[in-house]
Design a protein around this motif. Structure first.
Motif, short mmCIF file in Angstrom:
data_model
loop_
_atom_site.label_atom_id
_atom_site.label_comp_id
_atom_site.label_asym_id
_atom_site.label_seq_id
_atom_site.Cartn_x
_atom_site.Cartn_y
_atom_site.Cartn_z
N GLY A 185 7.82 75.92 10.85
CA GLY A 185 6.58 75.49 10.21
C GLY A 185 6.45 73.98 10.04
N HIS A 186 7.58 73.27 10.01
CA HIS A 186 7.53 71.81 9.85
C HIS A 186 7.85 71.09 11.15
CE1 HIS A 186 8.22 72.10 5.20
NE2 HIS A 186 6.99 72.41 5.57
N LEU A 187 7.85 71.82 12.26
CA LEU A 187 8.15 71.17 13.55
C LEU A 187 7.16 70.04 13.81
CD1 LEU A 187 8.79 73.09 16.90
CD2 LEU A 187 7.22 71.16 16.83
N GLY A 188 7.68 68.92 14.28
CA GLY A 188 6.78 67.82 14.62
C GLY A 188 7.57 66.58 15.00
N VAL A 189 6.86 65.62 15.54
CA VAL A 189 7.51 64.37 15.95
C VAL A 189 7.89 63.59 14.70
CG1 VAL A 189 7.20 62.20 17.20
CG2 VAL A 189 6.28 64.34 18.14
N ALA A 190 9.17 63.25 14.60
CA ALA A 190 9.70 62.54 13.43
C ALA A 190 11.01 61.88 13.84
CB ALA A 190 9.93 63.53 12.28
N ASP A 191 11.56 61.09 12.93
CA ASP A 191 12.87 60.47 13.16
C ASP A 191 13.94 61.56 13.30
OD1 ASP A 191 15.24 59.02 13.13
OD2 ASP A 191 14.61 57.72 11.49
N ARG A 192 14.76 61.44 14.35
CA ARG A 192 15.80 62.46 14.54
C ARG A 192 16.70 62.60 13.31
NH1 ARG A 192 18.21 62.26 19.46
NH2 ARG A 192 17.04 60.50 20.30
#
Ligand SMILES: Nc1ncnc2c1ncn2[C@@H]1O[C@H](COP(=O)(O)OP(=O)(O)O)[C@@H](O)[C@H]1O
Ligand SMILES: [Mg+2]
Length: 258
Positions: free
Chosen positions: A202-209
């Motif tokens: 549900g929180h999948l998304g482009v972000a800092d690894r």
């Protein structure tokens, strides 16, 4: 208009047919049920938008090569919603005793998640938005101490927030992140220890690894898989991890649930 219901138990009436067994009561105001090789995540009406976001991400991930669930059904009514997905085989990582093979397979799975092409991902999990969520949680006095370390529990939430605001990392290494990369959400074959798939996106998304790594590395230590997170991070491919960034993202995540 009929009143909306806030308890996912009430929304369980939306489950199609019978024979569903409740397997989990989620942190995110959802209940999870299983029937044979099918899972159903149920939310009350106030959780429908969030569950629909999870549905869209499960669908997106299913179109990549990364192993995960498929959306089988979506039921939406005034009482809430149900997201029905195919069962990923295997068991969650926390149920298995650690071995170097298991830890290596977890590290490789997270690494390959982060190698999904960023340009093909329509979802973003922007740092400023998550920080905004934390501000809102603190404003409402809703910080959940269960997610904080013993040391952080001794510090007033407003002070923890100010620590976050003054230590925002100068750089971000943007990749497709799972968003809740815990041992509960990464599944493995209990015999071979091979990684079988990830759930709860549900929180999948482009972000800092580092936002994923902070969580997974902390869990590896908390579950006694390793006395420190260094070996896990090395297996992931990070020989010289930035400890301050790990702490920042761990605190950010802990304070964003509420
Ligand atoms: N499609 C699925 N395949 C296999 N296991 C699942 C699936 N969906 C949920 N689970 C199991 O149920 C647990 C709770 O579901 P999850 O979606 O992670 O809910 P929560 O948001 O409460 O963490 C997961 O940790 C996993 O063990
Ligand atoms: Mg989960």
């Amino acid at each position: 208009m009929a009143p909306t219901r806030k308890n996912p138990e009430d929304a369980a009436r939306l489950l199609p047919g019978s024979g569903w067994e409740k397997v989990a009561s989620g942190e995110s105001d959802t209940d999870v049920y299983r029937r044979d090789a099918v899972y159903a995540k149920v939310c009350a009406a106030d959780g429908t938008v969030g569950l629909a976001e999870e549905r869209d991400r499960v669908r997106w991930l299913a179109e990549t090569d990364f192993p995960g669930a498929r959306v089988l059904d979506w039921i939406d009514s005034q009482h809430g919603a149900v997201l029905v997905t195919s069962a990923v085989s295997g068991v969650p990582g926390w149920q298995l005793p650690c071995s170097p093979t298991l830890m290596g397979n977890l590290a490789a799975a997270l690494r390959s998640f982060h190698e999904l092409p960023v340009e093909g991902c329509p979802f973003e999990r922007r740092l400023e938005d998550v920080l905004g969520q934390v501000e809102d949680v603190v404003r409402r006095g809703a910080v959940n101490p269960d997610f904080l370390s013993l040391e952080w529990q001794q510090v007033p939430p407003a002070e923890l927030l100010s620590r976050l605001q003054t230590s925002v990392p100068a750089v971000q290494d943007l990749v497709v992140c799972h968003g809740d990369a815990t041992l509960a959400n990464f599944l493995f074959d209990p015999q071979t220890l091979a990684f079988t798939g990830a759930v709860d996106v549900g929180h999948l998304g482009v972000a800092d690894r580092y936002s994923d790594l902070a969580l997974t590395a902390a869990q590896v230590v908390n579950h006694g898989w390793s006395p420190s997170s260094v070996s896990f991070l090395t297996m992931y491919g990070l020989d010289d991890a930035d400890d301050e960034r790990l702490v920042f993202y761990l605190l950010l995540d802990a304070m964003s649930w509420g």
